[in-house]
Design a protein around this motif. Structure first.
Motif, short mmCIF file in Angstrom:
data_model
loop_
_atom_site.label_atom_id
_atom_site.label_comp_id
_atom_site.label_asym_id
_atom_site.label_seq_id
_atom_site.Cartn_x
_atom_site.Cartn_y
_atom_site.Cartn_z
N ARG A 1 28.38 33.61 42.38
CA ARG A 1 29.72 34.05 42.71
C ARG A 1 30.21 33.39 43.99
O ARG A 1 29.44 32.83 44.73
CB ARG A 1 29.77 35.57 42.82
N THR A 2 31.50 33.50 44.23
CA THR A 2 32.07 32.86 45.41
C THR A 2 31.80 33.63 46.67
O THR A 2 32.10 33.18 47.75
CB THR A 2 33.60 32.71 45.24
N ARG A 3 31.23 34.84 46.54
CA ARG A 3 30.69 35.60 47.66
C ARG A 3 31.72 35.95 48.71
O ARG A 3 31.73 35.44 49.80
CB ARG A 3 29.53 34.85 48.31
N THR A 4 32.59 36.86 48.37
CA THR A 4 33.48 37.45 49.36
C THR A 4 33.60 38.91 49.04
O THR A 4 33.69 39.29 47.88
CB THR A 4 34.86 36.78 49.38
N ILE B 1 24.24 39.76 47.01
CA ILE B 1 23.46 39.96 45.78
C ILE B 1 23.84 38.95 44.71
O ILE B 1 25.00 38.84 44.32
CB ILE B 1 23.68 41.39 45.23
N ASP B 2 22.84 38.20 44.27
CA ASP B 2 23.02 37.27 43.15
C ASP B 2 22.59 37.99 41.88
O ASP B 2 21.43 38.37 41.73
CB ASP B 2 22.15 36.03 43.36
N CYS B 3 23.54 38.18 40.98
CA CYS B 3 23.26 38.85 39.72
C CYS B 3 23.40 37.88 38.54
O CYS B 3 23.50 38.29 37.39
CB CYS B 3 24.22 40.03 39.54
N ASP B 4 23.42 36.58 38.86
CA ASP B 4 23.61 35.57 37.81
C ASP B 4 22.35 35.40 36.97
O ASP B 4 21.26 35.84 37.33
CB ASP B 4 23.98 34.23 38.44
N GLY B 5 22.52 34.71 35.85
CA GLY B 5 21.39 34.40 34.97
C GLY B 5 21.41 35.22 33.70
O GLY B 5 22.46 35.41 33.08
N ARG B 6 20.25 35.71 33.33
CA ARG B 6 20.12 36.48 32.09
C ARG B 6 21.01 37.72 32.14
O ARG B 6 20.99 38.48 33.11
CB ARG B 6 18.65 36.88 31.90
N GLN C 1 27.75 34.78 36.34
CA GLN C 1 27.62 33.55 35.57
C GLN C 1 26.31 33.61 34.80
O GLN C 1 25.28 34.01 35.36
CB GLN C 1 27.64 32.33 36.50
N PRO C 2 26.31 33.21 33.55
CA PRO C 2 25.13 33.37 32.70
C PRO C 2 24.09 32.27 32.85
O PRO C 2 23.32 32.00 31.93
CB PRO C 2 25.73 33.36 31.28
N GLN C 3 24.03 31.64 34.00
CA GLN C 3 23.03 30.62 34.23
C GLN C 3 22.58 30.63 35.69
O GLN C 3 23.23 31.22 36.54
CB GLN C 3 23.55 29.22 33.87
#
Length: 247
Positions: free
Chosen positions: A2-5, A103-108, A122-124
């Motif tokens: 995410r762009t993180r804001t 928090i990075d919630c990307d991926g699976r 984002q799904p990756q």
């Protein structure tokens, strides 16, 4: 990524604001193990083992009290911060930075991490499992490093996907891997489950820690497969012991 804001835009309208901020919106961590992300197996010495205690947060922090800056400049901790305050520092065996944790919630896609819980989902991920699938933020502790840029290129510091990182917050130490990359000018982010294990609110939009997180990334420490939590734990403890002079 995410762009993180933390400033909510159109996705956080009055209609969805209550859903994001209310307790009922906090997602539950997926409860069914997935084959390519084995459940955590902590292999370090048991707490209270007086003969061979695990490396403590205090021992690690003592080694990173001073900074030999290796980055060409400093990083911002969020997209909406105008001032860059975080340098990347180097030692013979590691690089480190002291920042916040977004928090990075990307991926699976899981019950915890999806487009409903995280408008930036984002799904990756930049690095994948040994099976060629995105990492699972809700089950694998991983750290996000800035994409290579003019400030710093993590690859030139002996780091890559799967490199082991000791992450410290309020006296707790957890071992993670580098699993994703973020904006080239921002630093300070970890996966949903890494935050959870450090007693940081893991919610991707309302959680995180504003400061007080130290990341120590060990050079030439890549583990394979990247999704093996047991290997990251075992390698991290061994590297930490050497780092503090107990190896």
């Amino acid at each position: 990524m995410r762009t993180r804001t933390f400033a909510l835009t159109a996705v956080t309208s009055a209609v969805c604001g209550a859903a994001l901020l209310g307790p009922a919106a906090l997602p539950a961590t997926a409860g069914v193990p997935v084959p390519d992300t084995p459940p955590d197996t902590r292999v370090g010495p048991a707490p209270g083992d007086v003969e061979d205690p695990a490396v403590s947060a205090e021992e690690l922090l003592a080694e990173v009290r001073s900074c030999r800056q290796i980055s060409r400049g400093r990083y911002r901790t969020d997209a909406n911060r105008s001032k860059a305050t975080v340098p990347v520092c180097g030692t013979t065996d590691a690089v480190f930075w002291k920042a916040d944790m977004d928090i990075d919630c990307d991926g699976r896609k899981t019950k915890a991490c999806n487009t409903k819980s995280d408008p930036y989902f984002q799904p990756q991920t930049a690095f994948q499992t040994s099976g060629g699938t995105p990492l699972d933020s809700a089950r694998l502790p991983f750290v996000v490093v800035p994409a290579p840029g003019r400030i710093w290129d993590y690859r030139k510091s002996g780091l890559t996907g799967g490199s082991v990182v000791a992450v410290i917050h309020k006296g707790q130490v957890r071992y993670a891997v580098i699993g994703d990359t973020g904006p080239a000018g921002i630093i300070g982010e970890g996966s949903y489950t890494l935050a959870e294990e450090l007693s940081i609110d893991p919610h991707p939009t309302t959680g995180g820690a504003a400061s007080g997180v130290t990341y120590i990334a060990f050079k030439d420490s890549r583990i394979s497969p990247i999704e093996s939590r047991a290997k990251a734990e075992r390698r991290g403890e061994a590297l930490a012991r050497a780092f503090v002079g107990r190896g």
